[in-house]
Design a protein around this motif. Structure first.
Motif, PDB file in Angstrom:
ATOM      1  N   ARG A 190      46.251 -28.617 110.601  1.00  0.00           N
ATOM      2  CA  ARG A 190      45.241 -28.085 109.679  1.00  0.00           C
ATOM      3  C   ARG A 190      45.454 -26.584 109.426  1.00  0.00           C
ATOM      4  NH1 ARG A 190      40.326 -29.050 112.516  1.00  0.00           N
ATOM      5  NH2 ARG A 190      40.577 -27.008 113.466  1.00  0.00           N
ATOM      6  N   GLY A 191      45.334 -26.184 108.155  1.00  0.00           N
ATOM      7  CA  GLY A 191      45.428 -24.769 107.804  1.00  0.00           C
ATOM      8  C   GLY A 191      46.833 -24.295 107.487  1.00  0.00           C
ATOM      9  N   LYS A 192      47.841 -25.122 107.756  1.00  0.00           N
ATOM     10  CA  LYS A 192      49.222 -24.722 107.495  1.00  0.00           C
ATOM     11  C   LYS A 192      49.528 -24.794 105.986  1.00  0.00           C
ATOM     12  CE  LYS A 192      51.518 -24.047 111.476  1.00  0.00           C
ATOM     13  NZ  LYS A 192      52.313 -22.834 111.703  1.00  0.00           N
ATOM     14  N   LYS A 193      50.376 -23.890 105.535  1.00  0.00           N
ATOM     15  CA  LYS A 193      50.888 -23.925 104.167  1.00  0.00           C
ATOM     16  C   LYS A 193      52.414 -23.858 104.273  1.00  0.00           C
ATOM     17  CE  LYS A 193      46.800 -21.908 101.973  1.00  0.00           C
ATOM     18  NZ  LYS A 193      46.245 -20.828 101.101  1.00  0.00           N
ATOM     19  N   ILE A 194      53.060 -24.968 103.904  1.00  0.00           N
ATOM     20  CA  ILE A 194      54.505 -25.126 104.165  1.00  0.00           C
ATOM     21  C   ILE A 194      55.236 -25.451 102.864  1.00  0.00           C
ATOM     22  CG2 ILE A 194      56.218 -26.557 105.365  1.00  0.00           C
ATOM     23  CD1 ILE A 194      54.132 -26.887 107.619  1.00  0.00           C
ATOM     24  N   ALA A 195      56.397 -24.815 102.665  1.00  0.00           N
ATOM     25  CA  ALA A 195      57.271 -25.129 101.524  1.00  0.00           C
ATOM     26  C   ALA A 195      58.413 -26.018 101.991  1.00  0.00           C
ATOM     27  CB  ALA A 195      57.826 -23.851 100.912  1.00  0.00           C
ATOM     28  N   LEU A 196      58.677 -27.070 101.222  1.00  0.00           N
ATOM     29  CA  LEU A 196      59.847 -27.933 101.444  1.00  0.00           C
ATOM     30  C   LEU A 196      60.928 -27.494 100.474  1.00  0.00           C
ATOM     31  CD1 LEU A 196      58.385 -31.557 101.659  1.00  0.00           C
ATOM     32  CD2 LEU A 196      59.450 -30.300 103.507  1.00  0.00           C
ATOM     33  N   VAL A 197      62.080 -27.083 100.984  1.00  0.00           N
ATOM     34  CA  VAL A 197      63.157 -26.610 100.108  1.00  0.00           C
ATOM     35  C   VAL A 197      64.446 -27.359 100.415  1.00  0.00           C
ATOM     36  CG1 VAL A 197      62.096 -24.322  99.951  1.00  0.00           C
ATOM     37  CG2 VAL A 197      63.904 -24.723 101.644  1.00  0.00           C
ATOM     38  N   GLY A 198      65.426 -27.205  99.521  1.00  0.00           N
ATOM     39  CA  GLY A 198      66.722 -27.858  99.706  1.00  0.00           C
ATOM     40  C   GLY A 198      67.213 -28.440  98.401  1.00  0.00           C
ATOM     41  N   ALA A 199      68.459 -28.882  98.392  1.00  0.00           N
ATOM     42  CA  ALA A 199      69.106 -29.369  97.170  1.00  0.00           C
ATOM     43  C   ALA A 199      68.414 -30.615  96.634  1.00  0.00           C
ATOM     44  CB  ALA A 199      70.578 -29.669  97.460  1.00  0.00           C
ATOM     45  N   ASN A 200      68.676 -30.918  95.352  1.00  0.00           N
ATOM     46  CA  ASN A 200      68.141 -32.137  94.736  1.00  0.00           C
ATOM     47  C   ASN A 200      68.718 -33.379  95.396  1.00  0.00           C
ATOM     48  OD1 ASN A 200      68.424 -30.360  91.757  1.00  0.00           O
ATOM     49  ND2 ASN A 200      66.493 -31.003  92.560  1.00  0.00           N
ATOM     50  N   GLY A 201      67.903 -34.428  95.442  1.00  0.00           N
ATOM     51  CA  GLY A 201      68.390 -35.727  95.874  1.00  0.00           C
ATOM     52  C   GLY A 201      68.530 -35.923  97.367  1.00  0.00           C
TER      53      GLY A 201
ATOM     54  N   TRP B 280      60.286 -25.368 105.468  1.00  0.00           N
ATOM     55  CA  TRP B 280      61.091 -26.433 106.067  1.00  0.00           C
ATOM     56  C   TRP B 280      62.290 -26.690 105.145  1.00  0.00           C
ATOM     57  CZ3 TRP B 280      56.857 -30.639 107.497  1.00  0.00           C
ATOM     58  CH2 TRP B 280      56.101 -30.159 108.584  1.00  0.00           C
ATOM     59  N   ASN B 281      63.491 -26.477 105.656  1.00  0.00           N
ATOM     60  CA  ASN B 281      64.699 -26.701 104.877  1.00  0.00           C
ATOM     61  C   ASN B 281      65.190 -28.132 105.098  1.00  0.00           C
ATOM     62  OD1 ASN B 281      67.138 -26.688 103.569  1.00  0.00           O
ATOM     63  ND2 ASN B 281      67.892 -24.809 104.515  1.00  0.00           N
ATOM     64  N   CYS B 282      65.001 -28.970 104.094  1.00  0.00           N
ATOM     65  CA  CYS B 282      65.357 -30.394 104.232  1.00  0.00           C
ATOM     66  C   CYS B 282      66.860 -30.617 104.338  1.00  0.00           C
ATOM     67  CB  CYS B 282      64.802 -31.181 103.048  1.00  0.00           C
ATOM     68  SG  CYS B 282      63.008 -31.113 102.961  1.00  0.00           S
ATOM     69  N   SER B 283      67.650 -29.604 103.962  1.00  0.00           N
ATOM     70  CA  SER B 283      69.112 -29.726 104.090  1.00  0.00           C
ATOM     71  C   SER B 283      69.524 -29.911 105.549  1.00  0.00           C
ATOM     72  CB  SER B 283      69.798 -28.471 103.530  1.00  0.00           C
ATOM     73  OG  SER B 283      69.404 -28.256 102.196  1.00  0.00           O
ATOM     74  N   GLU B 284      68.677 -29.448 106.477  1.00  0.00           N
ATOM     75  CA  GLU B 284      68.996 -29.563 107.906  1.00  0.00           C
ATOM     76  C   GLU B 284      68.795 -30.991 108.426  1.00  0.00           C
ATOM     77  OE1 GLU B 284      66.477 -26.685 109.729  1.00  0.00           O
ATOM     78  OE2 GLU B 284      67.472 -24.973 108.768  1.00  0.00           O
ATOM     79  N   TRP B 285      68.021 -31.789 107.665  1.00  0.00           N
ATOM     80  CA  TRP B 285      67.724 -33.151 108.146  1.00  0.00           C
ATOM     81  C   TRP B 285      68.493 -34.225 107.405  1.00  0.00           C
ATOM     82  CZ3 TRP B 285      62.041 -32.298 106.386  1.00  0.00           C
ATOM     83  CH2 TRP B 285      61.491 -31.198 107.054  1.00  0.00           C
TER      84      TRP B 285
END
Length: 518
Positions: free
Chosen positions: A349-360, A508-513
């Protein structure tokens, strides 16, 4: 040298005027930024100059033998076509020449001597053209551009209707580059593109020797690639030399000068009317009063354009949720194939998070898996208690024939018509927009309708998938302010660091996952 001349262009839809006696020119080497608020007619202008739409009045003239490449944000790709098919269609005129060449070869056997000589000459010309344009190495050229834009990783034999918004934009951009047009027309090319490929496109346009016209609301991007601004407002098109920052300064100065001139003229009109009213009945002053009246009648009255409504986005915050918004345990997302390694994520609760990384790589898929809209391949998602989720989708499928009023009423049936109209107006939509069908609105206006639905329901969690796409500068600034002020939790997919960096406290960098090769 003028490549494109537009003279006295007038156009509208129904009783809604878009352009009134607009003129425009494109000169060799000019890098033009076409700007203006949502709904001012930027995409309509592109459709008119490319011949997709006939204007009500006016003239559009291109120089002879100019090949124009148009990246259209609304292009529909046909089901059954692969990425390779779309890219090879960039060479359709060469395939037509090949077909003509084969037809000539078939007819040679029955031709007389004179006809044969003529046919052989034409055959030689076609073969030279095919060789000059690398027709015999098309497949390797397609793969070269596909590799540069990351399309080989997606799978070049993949059906284009299965692609995400960003992947589709890359396909259309790759096709455009393969066509090697003399002039580029780009309608919001950075929408859906990831940061890496926005940088790539920026570099490409900076080094581009020919002229281009670019529609974009991404101001940092715009500033780095253009040298001329055309500003579209109140059915007019005005030219400014320089970048967007210089345009803002000059525009503000012109506006202030016009307002000052308007006030002076209104004062003069008031004084003249007062003099005429007091003196027209008296014989001794009647001639002077008539003289003043003639001045009034001949006066070229300055009119100030009506101020466009500025959007206001104030999200309604619902009840307080539990401490946990969601938690994933060994979650693997994807459709037929996994898009991620096993993910164990915790969102409080209260967190504000950006999801970033390449398309697809699965950012949108992750949001949909968290919401339960698509099943995960493995693992679990546990959502917290008392959640009131607001979800902004990147794209909404379908040809929506509802009016904006009907669209909002369906969501909030307890509101009366006045309240529905007021809610839409607060989001920066005019009366004519509000009464129009959603499908005839621009991309930015449609986004405002969707945001209107989101801000008028109580939420304590916002899941936003690229909400800035298509939004004009004012709407983007207001959305940023509203998200900073929002007291709930936010999970935001965005490719614009200058937008999300002030809003979120974590990235959160989705490229890492991802399991995709980047």
């Amino acid at each position: 040298m003028s490549i494109l001349n537009v003279e006295n262009l007038t156009h509208g839809f129904g009783d809604r005027a878009i352009f009134d006696d607009v003129s425009f020119r494109l000169l060799k080497g000019e890098h033009i930024g076409l700007i203006g608020a949502n709904g001012e007619g930027k995409s309509t202008f592109m459709n008119i100059v490319t011949g997709k739409l006939m204007p009500d009045d006016g003239k559009v003239e291109w120089s002879k033998n100019v090949r124009v490449g148009y990246l259209d944000q609304h292009t529909v790709l046909e089901k059954g076509m692969t990425i390779r098919d779309v890219l090879k269609s960039a060479f359709s005129y060469l395939f037509e020449l090949e077909a003509k060449m084969n037809s000539i070869c078939d007819d040679l056997g029955t031709a007389d001597e004179d006809a044969m000589t003529e046919m052989l000459e034409e055959l030689g010309t076609i073969q030279d053209t095919l060789t000059l344009h690398d027709f015999y190495v098309i497949d390797s050229k397609v793969e070269e551009v596909a590799r540069a834009l990351g399309l080989l990783d997606i799978g070049i034999e993949r059906d284009v209707t299965e692609l995400s918004g960003g992947q589709r934009t890359k396909v259309l951009l790759a096709k455009l580059l393969l066509e090697k047009p003399d002039i580029l027309l780009l309608d919001e090319p950075t929408n859906y593109l990831d940061e890496e490929h926005i940088v790539w496109l920026k570099r490409y346009l900076q080094e581009y020797e020919n002229a281009f016209i670019l529609i974009s609301h991404d101001i940092p991007f715009l500033n780095e690639v253009i040298n001329i601004i055309y500003h579209m407002e109140n059915q007019k098109l005005d030219r400014y030399v320089g970048d967007y920052e210089h345009f803002k300064e000059v525009y503000a100065m012109k506006k202030a000068q016009l307002e000052a001139a308007y006030k002076r003229q209104q004062q003069e009109i008031s004084e003249l009317k007062d003099f005429v009213a007091r003196n027209k009945a008296r014989v001794s002053t009647r001639n002077m009063a008539m003289s003043r009246q003639k001045l009034l009648d001949k006066m070229d009255v300055i009119e100030l354009a009506a101020e466009k409504p500025k959007p206001e986005f104030n999200f309604k915050v619902g009840r307080t949720p539990g401490k946990l918004i969601f938690e994933t345990k060994e979650l693997v997302i994807g459709y037929d194939d996994p898009l991620s390694k096993p993910l164990s994520l915790n969102f409080e609760r209260g967190k504000k998070i950006a999801l970033v990384g390449a398309n697809g790589i699965g950012k949108t898929t992750l949001l949909k898996s968290i919401l339960g809209l698509i099943p995960s391949i493995e693992g679990t998602v546990e959502r917290g208690d008392n959640l009131q989720i607001g979800y902004f989708e990147q794209e909404v499928a379908g040809d929506n024939s509802s009016t904006c009023i009907e669209e909002l009423w369906r969501e909030f049936p307890s509101l009366n018509q006045h309240e529905v109209r007021a809610a839409l107006a607060k989001c920066g939509l005019t009366t004519k927009h509000i009464e129009s069908q959603v499908r005839v609105l621009s991309g930015g206006e449609q986004a405002k309708v969707r945001l209107c639905k989101l801000i008028n329901k109580e939420t304590n969690v916002l899941l936003l998938d690229e909400p800035t796409n298509h939004l004009d500068v004012d709407a983007k600034d207001e959305l940023k302010r509203a998200l900073i002020a929002y007291k709930g939790s936010i999970l935001l997919i965005c490719h614009e660091p200058e937008f999300y960096s002030d809003i979120v406290d974590e990235v959160w960098n989705c490229s890492e996952w991802t399991t995709k090769i980047l």
